[in-house]
Design an enzyme around this catalytic site. Structure first.
Site, mmCIF file in Angstrom:
data_model
loop_
_atom_site.group_PDB
_atom_site.id
_atom_site.type_symbol
_atom_site.label_atom_id
_atom_site.label_comp_id
_atom_site.label_asym_id
_atom_site.label_seq_id
_atom_site.Cartn_x
_atom_site.Cartn_y
_atom_site.Cartn_z
ATOM 1 C CG ASP A 85 -1.318 8.525 2.016
ATOM 2 O OD1 ASP A 85 -0.457 8.735 2.885
ATOM 3 O OD2 ASP A 85 -2.047 9.425 1.564
ATOM 4 C CG ASP A 119 -1.701 1.222 1.424
ATOM 5 O OD1 ASP A 119 -2.425 1.595 0.483
ATOM 6 O OD2 ASP A 119 -1.597 1.853 2.495
#
Length: 241
Positions: free
Chosen positions: A26, A24
């Site tokens: 952020d 992932d």
């Protein structure tokens, strides 16, 4: 009132193996919280919605899914892509890498480990942040506009494995900070390292993370040979199972 028990991040080192890594972005690779808050304040003003209401439901979710709840007329990719492309330009000074991220990504890059970014952000948003923060480039990306349903739907992580050119039997390790993302990784059948950067240890446990660490300083590349990548997890949460 009793004191709240602090998480114990002192588990002995453990090695995990996979054919590729899916990260992932952020909250996992970068911390753009300050920039995203400014972005949603701006969007709230445009839509006439209290930004704090938006922020309570936005983390780890695609902007198109969030905006659909408040102003469906703006829930289209043309609008979303343009608005997100402005974030690194307008608020670039409001983001930093998650501790340990730069070192880990450079170590993966140095030996050409198959790794991808799988994010709820748009392509131009990710590209903008990588350029602003001068981070290593992933081999491939899966972004918001690539999938019909965002996390916790597992499609994005399955697509990440496919785009790395790995067979559909290949074991993968997912790195996530949000419960929805942890659930997506687990639903895809992958092992998940949860980072306690944006959510509580309890939330990550409940979502099913296999390991929980404070940040990426606790994950190091150990070896990459014959198509198998080994990462060492240091100072993980004790009793994370």
């Amino acid at each position: 009132m009793g004191s709240v028990e602090q998480p114990n991040f002192s588990a002995p080192p453990e090695v995990a193996s996979a054919r590729g890594l899916l990260l992932d972005f952020d909250g996992t690779v970068i911390d753009s919280t300050a920039a995203i808050i400014k972005h949603w304040h701006k969007q709230g003003e445009i839509m006439g919605v209290d930004p704090n209401v938006i922020l309570a439901s936005s983390h780890g979710r695609r902007s198109i899914d969030v905006i659909q709840m408040y102003d469906p007329s703006k829930a289209n990719w043309e609008y979303i892509i343009h608005q997100e492309s402005l974030i690194p330009k307008e608020f670039g000074q409001d983001a930093v890498e998650i501790p340990g991220a730069r070192k880990l990504l450079e170590s993966l890059d140095d030996v050409n480990v198959p790794w991808a970014v799988v994010t709820s952000g748009t392509r131009l948003l990710v590209k903008g942040w990588i350029e602003v923060l001068k981070l290593a480039h992933p081999r491939t990306t899966v972004v918001a506009e690539d999938v019909e349903n965002g996390k916790p739907d597992p499609t994005c992580y399955l697509l990440g494995r496919e785009r790395l050119g790995l067979p559909d039997t290949a074991e993968m390790i997912v790195f996530e900070d949000a419960p929805a993302g942890v659930r997506a990784g687990k639903a895809a059948g992958f092992k998940v390292i949860g980072l306690a950067t944006t959510h509580t240890v309890g939330q990550l446990k409940e979502a099913g993370a296999d390991w929980i660490v404070e940040d990426l300083r606790s994950v190091k590349l150990k070896n990459f040979k014959d198509g198998v990548v080994q990462v060492e997890i240091i100072n993980g949460l004790v009793d994370a199972s």
